[in-house]
Design a protein around this motif. Sequence first.
Motif, PDB file in Angstrom:
ATOM      1  N   UNK A 229     -21.470 -36.328  11.193  1.00 30.21           N
ATOM      2  CA  UNK A 229     -21.241 -35.859   9.833  1.00 30.21           C
ATOM      3  C   UNK A 229     -19.758 -35.862   9.483  1.00 30.21           C
ATOM      4  N   UNK A 230     -18.880 -35.695  10.460  1.00 32.80           N
ATOM      5  CA  UNK A 230     -17.446 -35.751  10.172  1.00 32.80           C
ATOM      6  C   UNK A 230     -17.033 -37.146   9.740  1.00 32.80           C
ATOM      7  N   UNK A 231     -17.544 -38.169  10.438  1.00 33.44           N
ATOM      8  CA  UNK A 231     -17.240 -39.552  10.045  1.00 33.44           C
ATOM      9  C   UNK A 231     -17.873 -39.859   8.704  1.00 33.44           C
ATOM     10  N   UNK A 257     -20.695 -44.299   6.966  1.00 32.58           N
ATOM     11  CA  UNK A 257     -20.014 -43.439   7.930  1.00 32.58           C
ATOM     12  C   UNK A 257     -20.972 -42.728   8.865  1.00 32.58           C
ATOM     13  N   UNK A 258     -22.083 -42.247   8.322  1.00 35.06           N
ATOM     14  CA  UNK A 258     -23.062 -41.527   9.152  1.00 35.06           C
ATOM     15  C   UNK A 258     -23.658 -42.431  10.222  1.00 35.06           C
ATOM     16  N   UNK A 259     -23.916 -43.698   9.866  1.00 32.79           N
ATOM     17  CA  UNK A 259     -24.562 -44.617  10.804  1.00 32.79           C
ATOM     18  C   UNK A 259     -23.575 -45.364  11.685  1.00 32.79           C
ATOM     19  N   UNK A 281     -16.634 -48.598   8.951  1.00 37.01           N
ATOM     20  CA  UNK A 281     -16.075 -49.360  10.060  1.00 37.01           C
ATOM     21  C   UNK A 281     -17.208 -50.027  10.842  1.00 37.01           C
ATOM     22  N   UNK A 282     -17.044 -51.301  11.225  1.00 31.23           N
ATOM     23  CA  UNK A 282     -18.111 -52.019  11.950  1.00 31.23           C
ATOM     24  C   UNK A 282     -18.146 -51.636  13.426  1.00 31.23           C
TER      25      UNK A 282
END
Length: 318
Positions: A229-231, A257-259, A281-282
């Motif tokens: 959740x922070x990302x 971000x979550x995934x 981000x990948x």
Amino acid sequence: MTTAFLIVAAYVLDRLVGDPRSLPHPVVIMGWCIARLERVIRLSVKQEKGLRAAGLLFPLLIVGGSYAVVAGLVYGAGLIHPWLAIALEIWLISTTIATKGLADAGLEIGRYLLAGDLAMARRSLSMVVGRDTGHLDEAEISRGAVETVAENIVDAIVSPLFYAAIGGAPLAMAYRAANTLDSMVGYKNEKYVNLGWASARFDDVLNYIPARLTALLLVGASWLQRLDWRRCYRIMRRDAGLHPSPNSGLPEAAVAGALGVQLGGLNYYQGVASHRAKLGDPLRPLCADDIAATVRLMTVTSIMCTVGLAAFAYVLHG
């Protein structure tokens, strides 16, 4: 309390039955009215400046008309019996949301991918997106499905419930009319840049608060799902503004971000390339499992939204 009950009942109804094809859907009627109004305007107005002014007629007549018609129907039903009005409002609000339809569409694409049937996965994706799908591989099909589910958490769930909490079925249907207008005429291409500008701007305004509410709910849903959740919050804050829409970038960036995946990139529309800013981000490649994960995020978010907006409606209306 009645409005709070309406919201919860409409959500449950949509989760159970969705939009049965045997029943008339208000969006179909809206689409017919929008198409007829566009035809009348184009036959009457030939100058581009005139088309820009005439574009104001869409939100005035279609959105205003939808509100007036639904308010009249509910009022008339109430004269017959109060419970008839309540039942009508529940059904009408349920037609403005699409939790079951959105989940079913996404999961169907995922099932085809897991079965290795790229042809059917591409075909299913083409039913819910405007981009060309005939050349897409598994990662790109997954990206299209994840982006569609994420974006529509706002349009198909949070926004209509938000306006239902404020003004019941009439206001929820007015929102759905505005959103339908945006999907039909709210383009920036040569055909609609003047005629559809008011519809596009109006939809952006109506989705402004719900989109930001959705982003916060997705952070909470990520925590409940034991995702990062922070990302989710960091990527949403960092990348949402890169999206061409002032609202759609919020849920898409939050989901990315979550995934731990990257959304956006190169799409083709009728053979014409369109570059979208990359969100997230990948950290790993997109895959079919990400579609189901996004649907789960959507489901948790929608439940949180329904409970929260029901409480808001109770406080607002007493």
